[in-house]
Design an enzyme around this catalytic site. Structure first.
Site, PDB file in Angstrom:
ATOM      1  N   ARG A 205       2.957  19.749 -21.256  1.00 36.21           N
ATOM      2  CA  ARG A 205       2.437  20.976 -21.843  1.00 36.21           C
ATOM      3  C   ARG A 205       1.257  20.703 -22.749  1.00 36.21           C
ATOM      4  O   ARG A 205       1.101  19.635 -23.321  1.00 36.21           O
ATOM      5  CB  ARG A 205       3.538  21.773 -22.519  1.00 36.21           C
ATOM      6  CG  ARG A 205       3.999  21.252 -23.837  1.00 36.21           C
ATOM      7  CD  ARG A 205       5.051  22.213 -24.408  1.00 36.21           C
ATOM      8  NE  ARG A 205       5.612  21.685 -25.628  1.00 36.21           N
ATOM      9  CZ  ARG A 205       6.719  22.167 -26.203  1.00 36.21           C
ATOM     10  NH1 ARG A 205       7.368  23.169 -25.652  1.00 36.21           N
ATOM     11  NH2 ARG A 205       7.163  21.647 -27.314  1.00 36.21           N
TER      12      ARG A 205
ATOM     13  N   ASP B  75      11.626  25.563 -36.283  1.00 36.65           N
ATOM     14  CA  ASP B  75      11.005  24.443 -35.568  1.00 36.65           C
ATOM     15  C   ASP B  75      10.322  24.910 -34.287  1.00 36.65           C
ATOM     16  O   ASP B  75       9.650  24.119 -33.628  1.00 36.65           O
ATOM     17  CB  ASP B  75      12.038  23.359 -35.245  1.00 36.65           C
ATOM     18  CG  ASP B  75      13.257  23.907 -34.528  1.00 36.65           C
ATOM     19  OD1 ASP B  75      13.883  24.853 -35.050  1.00 36.65           O
ATOM     20  OD2 ASP B  75      13.576  23.406 -33.440  1.00 36.65           O
TER      21      ASP B  75
ATOM     22  N   ASP C  80      20.228  13.434 -24.530  1.00 35.07           N
ATOM     23  CA  ASP C  80      19.846  12.347 -23.620  1.00 35.07           C
ATOM     24  C   ASP C  80      18.335  12.169 -23.490  1.00 35.07           C
ATOM     25  O   ASP C  80      17.877  11.214 -22.889  1.00 35.07           O
ATOM     26  CB  ASP C  80      20.482  12.571 -22.241  1.00 35.07           C
ATOM     27  CG  ASP C  80      20.036  13.876 -21.590  1.00 35.07           C
ATOM     28  OD1 ASP C  80      19.150  14.563 -22.139  1.00 35.07           O
ATOM     29  OD2 ASP C  80      20.594  14.221 -20.521  1.00 35.07           O
ATOM     30  N   GLY C  81      17.575  13.121 -24.020  1.00 34.36           N
ATOM     31  CA  GLY C  81      16.117  13.003 -23.943  1.00 34.36           C
ATOM     32  C   GLY C  81      15.513  13.531 -22.651  1.00 34.36           C
ATOM     33  O   GLY C  81      14.298  13.463 -22.474  1.00 34.36           O
TER      34      GLY C  81
ATOM     35  N   ARG D 109       4.608  22.819 -36.618  1.00 37.12           N
ATOM     36  CA  ARG D 109       5.555  23.934 -36.733  1.00 37.12           C
ATOM     37  C   ARG D 109       5.853  24.187 -38.201  1.00 37.12           C
ATOM     38  O   ARG D 109       5.590  23.325 -39.051  1.00 37.12           O
ATOM     39  CB  ARG D 109       6.893  23.551 -36.062  1.00 37.12           C
ATOM     40  CG  ARG D 109       6.753  22.892 -34.732  1.00 37.12           C
ATOM     41  CD  ARG D 109       7.779  21.755 -34.554  1.00 37.12           C
ATOM     42  NE  ARG D 109       7.452  20.973 -33.362  1.00 37.12           N
ATOM     43  CZ  ARG D 109       7.902  21.220 -32.155  1.00 37.12           C
ATOM     44  NH1 ARG D 109       8.764  22.176 -31.970  1.00 37.12           N
ATOM     45  NH2 ARG D 109       7.509  20.505 -31.105  1.00 37.12           N
TER      46      ARG D 109
ATOM     47  N   GLY E   1      13.125  15.117 -29.716  1.00 38.68           N
ATOM     48  CA  GLY E   1      14.253  14.382 -29.163  1.00 38.68           C
ATOM     49  C   GLY E   1      14.122  14.144 -27.673  1.00 38.68           C
ATOM     50  O   GLY E   1      14.839  13.332 -27.092  1.00 38.68           O
ATOM     51  N   ARG E   2      13.225  14.880 -27.065  1.00 42.79           N
ATOM     52  CA  ARG E   2      13.001  14.669 -25.625  1.00 42.79           C
ATOM     53  C   ARG E   2      11.565  14.977 -25.251  1.00 42.79           C
ATOM     54  O   ARG E   2      11.261  15.271 -24.100  1.00 42.79           O
ATOM     55  CB  ARG E   2      13.947  15.520 -24.809  1.00 42.79           C
ATOM     56  CG  ARG E   2      13.847  16.987 -25.130  1.00 42.79           C
ATOM     57  CD  ARG E   2      14.546  17.771 -24.082  1.00 42.79           C
ATOM     58  NE  ARG E   2      14.593  19.169 -24.485  1.00 42.79           N
ATOM     59  CZ  ARG E   2      14.942  20.140 -23.691  1.00 42.79           C
ATOM     60  NH1 ARG E   2      15.271  19.872 -22.448  1.00 42.79           N
ATOM     61  NH2 ARG E   2      14.969  21.369 -24.106  1.00 42.79           N
TER      62      ARG E   2
ATOM     63  N   LYS F 125       7.592  16.647 -21.920  1.00 40.34           N
ATOM     64  CA  LYS F 125       8.913  17.115 -22.348  1.00 40.34           C
ATOM     65  C   LYS F 125       9.917  16.689 -21.292  1.00 40.34           C
ATOM     66  O   LYS F 125       9.713  16.969 -20.108  1.00 40.34           O
ATOM     67  CB  LYS F 125       8.884  18.640 -22.493  1.00 40.34           C
ATOM     68  CG  LYS F 125      10.136  19.246 -23.094  1.00 40.34           C
ATOM     69  CD  LYS F 125       9.848  20.680 -23.542  1.00 40.34           C
ATOM     70  CE  LYS F 125      11.077  21.393 -24.027  1.00 40.34           C
ATOM     71  NZ  LYS F 125      10.736  22.767 -24.449  1.00 40.34           N
TER      72      LYS F 125
END
Ligand code: AMP
Ligand code: MG
Length: 488
Positions: A181, A257, A130-131, A188, A97-98, A118
């Site tokens: 990263r 996750d 909001d990401g 996952r 989501g972000r 990220k």
């Protein structure tokens, strides 16, 4: 929406994006959101070199590249799909989501590593979010990951942190940032759950084949490679959680996750290193039930692996009853496997001699009882250098318990126990108060405390003069009220 430009060059990074190539349906194409005023906060030059980059060329454009404004040649940014059990409740669709996977690079040693951003803006998986990410949590993840790497724990690494120049709205407006990263992969347990929950057995199989090839090729030697995969993931995660336990590390959000197929630590959110030892320690403000308390982590390991096993059942055997039996037979071994890994970690921490003996578990357990309330890290470190139990009377809440234990330890410890213990017990960990101070300073533009702390915790073993303060726990007043936040 303003989008990233393509760079004229790859900065030496050899992209080879197998996830995108081999697993259509497991990602959505997504460009990073352009950031207004990228400013490089951190660049991990040693890691850039390890990845095969031309570090100088990359550093010169690092603010643009690691904000997502400039895509290196070969990058194909995508948001990865995944599901997950969060605090026990199942969400069939989470996903990046972000975050965005830029791609995979083959590093200098020939290893395939994910490079991901990220905080790079909203994606189709953002749900209500909001990401974006804020400077504090981004630097927290940077520091924690680098400290864990230095401690020898499998982990994602931080390649860069860039301030975006934009504000993100949390309880109050905060300066925004993007973290880059690097991980063995971002597969996952939740990635398997995503397809299993949608009844896409063909995708679970493709994913399993991909995971075997990428992370656990030894599984191919098993009679049933999917059982082999499950066993390999179990072994890797059991080893990982045992290492966490040895360090007093509390992940804080062991949702499915956030648990990797590779066995690396990822997602340093509300994590923290425990100071005063108490098995029920929880720091995360969102973990009200203490589900992910320090002492619960081994149970959660098993719970999460059971969720992975559920997704693989059709691959274990076409006959459902038989598949369940096969899964259960393996799930029953997890506690024992964890215990063996944990004993190995704890035996090293206490410098015990020779092969494991029957009484070692009790010896470790009784030390831990005496350690209750004492700073975890300092307790083990000082033990190695103490002449006798009396020398530690000020550190341990119950000196009598320690004194009673001491002769039993003396009888079991190796002749070179002090040397062994120095290699197994860090002096410097990211202590909560220090981390908070460094992040608060960084948020207002002063990176000096962060640089200082990073230099301390990335050389965690062995006392160094002048750093005494970094080895000490926070005052009681701070420790009592300390909470960590997800920063989402
Ligand atoms: P985490 O707890 O950080 O592992 O995140 C759990 C889920 O929430 C993942 O799907 C994340 O991508 C998503 N998420 C967390 N923070 C945000 C955010 N600020 N905007 C959009 N999605 C987010
Ligand atoms: Mg996560």
């Amino acid at each position: 929406m303003a989008q990233a430009e393509q760079a004229a060059g790859s900065f030496g990074l050899r992209f080879d994006n197998s996830y995108v190539r081999d697993l259509p349906g497991a990602w959505l194409e997504q460009a990073p959101r352009r950031v207004p005023m990228p400013k490089l906060l951190m660049f991990n030059k040693a890691l850039a070199e390890e990845l095969g980059a031309e570090p100088e060329a990359l550093e010169a454009r690092a603010a643009e590249v690691f904000s997502g404004n400039l895509l290196p040649d070969g990058a194909e940014p995508v948001a990865q799909a995944y599901a997950g059990h969060q605090f026990g409740g199942f969400s069939p669709q989470l996903g990046d989501g972000r975050a965005l996977l830029l791609g995979e690079v083959i590093d200098r040693k020939g290893n395939r590593r994910d490079i991901a951003l990220k905080g790079s803006g909203p994606t189709a998986f953002s749900r209500g979010g909001d990401g974006f990410a804020a400077v504090g949590p981004v630097l927290r993840e940077y520091l924690m990951g680098e400290a864990m790497a230095a401690l020898g724990v499998p982990t994602s690494r931080a390649l860069a942190a860039v301030a975006t120049g934009a504000q993100v709205l949390r309880e109050r407006p905060l300066p925004g940032a993007v973290l880059t990263r690097v991980a063995a992969s971002h597969l996952r347990i939740g990635t398997f759950q995503f397809f299993a929950a949608r009844g896409q057995g063909d995708m679970v199989k493709r994913l399993a084949d991909y995971a075997i090839a990428r992370h656990h090729p030894q599984a191919l030697n098993a009679e049933n490679p999917y059982l082999g995969l499950f066993e390999a993931v179990t072994a890797a995660q059991a080893r990982l959680v045992a290492r966490w336990m040895g360090l007093g590390f509390i992940h804080g959000v062991m949702n499915t996750d956030n648990m990797t197929i590779s066995g690396e630590t990822i997602d340093y959110g509300p994590c923290a290193f425990m100071e005063g030892y108490a098995p029920g320690t929880v720091y995360s403000s969102i973990d009200r039930q203490g589900r992910y308390a320090y002492g619960n982590q081994p149970q959660i390991l098993g719970w999460n692996l059971a969720r992975l096993a559920e997704t693989l059942l059709p691959l274990f055997d076409a006959d459902e009853d038989r598949a369940v039996d096969l899964a259960n037979a393996r799930l029953e071994t997890i506690a024992g496997q964890f215990r063996a890994e944990w004993l190995a970690v704890m035996r090293a921490k206490l410098g015990l001699a020779g092969k494991e003996e029957d009484g070692d578990g009790a010896l470790i357990g009784d030390f831990l009882k005496a350690l209750e309330g004492t700073d975890w890290t300092l307790g083990f470190h000082r033990l190695a250098g103490a002449a006798d139990a009396a020398a530690l009377a000020g550190l341990f809440a119950d000196p009598a318990a320690l004194a009673a234990w001491w002769p039993r330890w003396q009888a079991r410890r190796a002749p070179d126990f002090a040397v062994r213990m120095a290699a197994a017990n860090p002096v410097y960990i990211p202590r909560n108060l220090r981390v908070e101070e460094a992040l608060a300073a960084a948020e207002v533009g002063d990176m000096a405390p962060f640089h200082a702390l990073l230099a301390v915790v990335t050389q965690p073993f062995g006392e160094r003069p002048g750093l005494e303060g970094y080895a000490l726990p926070a005052p009681q007043e701070f420790a009592r009220g300390f909470r960590t936040f997800c920063g989402t």
